[in-house]
Design a protein around this motif. Structure first.
Motif, PDB file in Angstrom:
ATOM      1  N   THR A  57     -12.265  47.547 -31.614  1.00 28.35           N
ATOM      2  CA  THR A  57     -11.986  48.955 -31.846  1.00 28.35           C
ATOM      3  C   THR A  57     -11.065  49.137 -33.042  1.00 28.35           C
ATOM      4  N   LYS A 101     -14.702  51.981 -33.320  1.00 28.62           N
ATOM      5  CA  LYS A 101     -15.442  52.428 -32.142  1.00 28.62           C
ATOM      6  C   LYS A 101     -15.423  51.324 -31.097  1.00 28.62           C
ATOM      7  N   ARG A 102     -15.623  51.738 -29.851  1.00 27.15           N
ATOM      8  CA  ARG A 102     -15.642  50.755 -28.765  1.00 27.15           C
ATOM      9  C   ARG A 102     -16.990  50.032 -28.750  1.00 27.15           C
TER      10      ARG A 102
END
Length: 119
Positions: free
Chosen positions: A18, A23-24
């Motif tokens: 992340t 972003k995950r």
């Protein structure tokens, strides 16, 4: 040496991923194998290596997809005849030297000399 907890390893990887990609990751687990963002299935030890690669590259560049892809694309070495250890010989079935046809021919010649062999 203690076995790493899978939740801790995944949490560390998620945090590193992340921070680098913004972003995950989408991590899917199935029978001890983990698929990250729909990529190649990897084991927990490989996720630890990917975490280390992300942390190293995270300080240098914002995109670590190259580091992640590099670790994910590495496949275990395949053994070929050239990479096989020298002490492992090519084993082919050995002929025992016994033939049923010859056995019956010898038996017929000893019991009744001059008789013909069966087809």
């Amino acid at each position: 040496m203690a076995k790493p907890d899978k939740n801790d390893v995944i949490e560390e990887f998620t945090h590193a991923y992340t921070s680098v990609n913004g972003k995950r990751p989408d991590i899917q687990a199935k029978s001890g194998w983990y698929s990250i963002d729909g990529g190649k299935n990897v084991r927990l030890a490989q996720i630890q290596e990917m975490t280390a690669a992300l942390l190293e590259d995270g300080s240098k560049t914002p995109s670590t997809s190259k580091a992640t892809k590099k670790v994910m694309s590495e496949a275990p070495p395949k053994t070929t005849s050239k990479t096989r250890p020298k002490n492992v010989a090519n084993t082919k079935p050995q002929k025992s030297g016994f033939s049923v046809k010859q056995y019956w021919a010898d038996k017929l010649n000893t019991e009744a000399p001059g008789s013909t062999q069966p087809r």
